[in-house]
Design a protein around this motif. Sequence first.
Motif, short mmCIF file in Angstrom:
data_model
loop_
_atom_site.label_atom_id
_atom_site.label_comp_id
_atom_site.label_asym_id
_atom_site.label_seq_id
_atom_site.Cartn_x
_atom_site.Cartn_y
_atom_site.Cartn_z
N LEU A 1 43.14 48.67 13.31
CA LEU A 1 41.79 48.78 13.87
C LEU A 1 40.73 48.74 12.77
N ARG A 2 41.01 49.38 11.65
CA ARG A 2 40.04 49.40 10.55
C ARG A 2 39.88 48.03 9.90
N SER A 3 40.84 47.16 10.11
CA SER A 3 40.75 45.82 9.53
C SER A 3 40.03 44.83 10.44
N LEU A 4 39.71 45.25 11.67
CA LEU A 4 39.06 44.34 12.61
C LEU A 4 37.62 44.05 12.21
N THR A 5 37.21 42.83 12.45
CA THR A 5 35.80 42.45 12.34
C THR A 5 35.44 41.67 13.61
N GLU A 6 34.17 41.68 13.95
CA GLU A 6 33.74 40.98 15.17
C GLU A 6 33.63 39.49 14.89
N VAL A 7 34.72 38.79 15.12
CA VAL A 7 34.74 37.34 14.87
C VAL A 7 35.07 36.55 16.13
N THR A 8 35.49 37.24 17.18
CA THR A 8 35.91 36.57 18.41
C THR A 8 34.79 36.60 19.43
N SER A 9 34.49 35.46 20.00
CA SER A 9 33.46 35.38 21.04
C SER A 9 34.12 35.54 22.41
N PRO A 10 33.59 36.43 23.25
CA PRO A 10 34.15 36.56 24.59
C PRO A 10 33.96 35.27 25.38
N VAL A 11 34.91 34.99 26.24
CA VAL A 11 34.88 33.77 27.04
C VAL A 11 34.13 34.01 28.34
N ALA A 12 33.32 33.04 28.75
CA ALA A 12 32.68 33.09 30.07
C ALA A 12 33.73 32.72 31.10
N LEU A 13 34.17 33.70 31.87
CA LEU A 13 35.29 33.49 32.78
C LEU A 13 34.84 32.99 34.14
N SER A 14 35.73 32.28 34.80
CA SER A 14 35.51 31.85 36.18
C SER A 14 35.59 33.06 37.10
N ASP A 15 35.31 32.85 38.38
CA ASP A 15 35.42 33.95 39.35
C ASP A 15 36.84 34.49 39.38
N GLU A 16 37.82 33.59 39.29
CA GLU A 16 39.22 34.03 39.27
C GLU A 16 39.50 34.86 38.01
N GLY A 17 38.95 34.40 36.89
CA GLY A 17 39.14 35.14 35.65
C GLY A 17 38.49 36.50 35.68
N LEU A 18 37.28 36.57 36.25
CA LEU A 18 36.59 37.85 36.35
C LEU A 18 37.35 38.81 37.26
N SER A 19 37.96 38.27 38.31
CA SER A 19 38.75 39.10 39.21
C SER A 19 39.94 39.70 38.47
N GLU A 20 40.60 38.89 37.66
CA GLU A 20 41.73 39.40 36.88
C GLU A 20 41.26 40.40 35.83
N LEU A 21 40.12 40.10 35.20
CA LEU A 21 39.60 40.99 34.17
C LEU A 21 39.30 42.37 34.73
N ARG A 22 38.83 42.42 35.98
CA ARG A 22 38.56 43.72 36.60
C ARG A 22 39.84 44.54 36.71
N GLY A 23 40.97 43.87 36.93
CA GLY A 23 42.24 44.59 36.98
C GLY A 23 42.59 45.20 35.64
N HIS A 24 42.32 44.47 34.56
CA HIS A 24 42.54 45.01 33.22
C HIS A 24 41.59 46.17 32.95
N HIS A 25 40.33 46.00 33.34
CA HIS A 25 39.33 47.05 33.11
C HIS A 25 39.71 48.34 33.84
N ALA A 26 40.22 48.20 35.05
CA ALA A 26 40.58 49.39 35.83
C ALA A 26 41.65 50.21 35.13
N PHE A 27 42.43 49.55 34.28
CA PHE A 27 43.51 50.26 33.59
C PHE A 27 43.00 51.04 32.38
N TRP A 28 42.13 50.42 31.56
CA TRP A 28 41.81 51.05 30.29
C TRP A 28 40.43 51.69 30.21
#
Length: 255
Positions: A86-113
């Motif tokens: 974690l200490r070696s991480l830098t902000e180099v990754t850009s989040p992807v603009a997800l489709s409606d299907e992708g956002l639906s799946e992402l909500r499932g991940h969000h509900a977990f963590w």
Amino acid sequence: MRLPGPRGHMSSALVSALRLPPPPQPALLVSGGTREAWQDDDLQLSLWICYELRMRGFDDVATGWEDHPALAQFHAALETRWETALRSLTEVTSPVALSDEGLSELRGHHAFWQPRREMRSVLRDIQGDAYGTRSERTHSVLFTVTLRDLDPFSGVDEMPAPTLALANALSLFGLHRRLVGALVGFLTAVDTIGGDPFAQLLPVQCPPEDVRLGFTACHELHARLTQHVHASLQAGRTSLRCRRPPVSSRVNVGC
């Protein structure tokens, strides 16, 4: 809640050991993975199991493991590897603009963590006393009780390493008083990715470098999660892991 299915040598040895009474000298060893820590399923699941055993427990863990020195040593070694990553991480990754299907799946991940709204008042106590008189153990217990009072996480077998990584980062920062600044940074970052607002909890005493650690970890890990979701859907598969097959007492002959 029962122990999840293992995903490699470490988690397999851990799950097998926890189901039996601890022997005099348990053989729990942290092995080096071939993947980066945030996408190492074996590491992330092993770490998640250790946190959950400490905070909520499992129905099928044998008595005697929760405070066992060998398990504590194993957990500490996992945490050291994860904190270093974690200490070696830098902000180099850009989040992807997800489709409606992708956002639906992402909500499932969000509900977990993602931290629940009910955590707000206790987290305020934790952060407000970050430089007060509470001991490390009291701080840890306060965070643990906060999570224990909520509904237990479900569906861990479906969650890939990038999702477990976010949950484990939150637990690492929340359970160690020395990392309270990172916890503040992490929760502040949650505001910017569509979670419940926690920014007003930011205490001015936190060292900026600690806050930056948590903020960067949340942003970078979440951006990598969005890329995982996007890449999975582009390949025609779900971003979640396969569900575990149901346990059956019947013996099937032939196919």
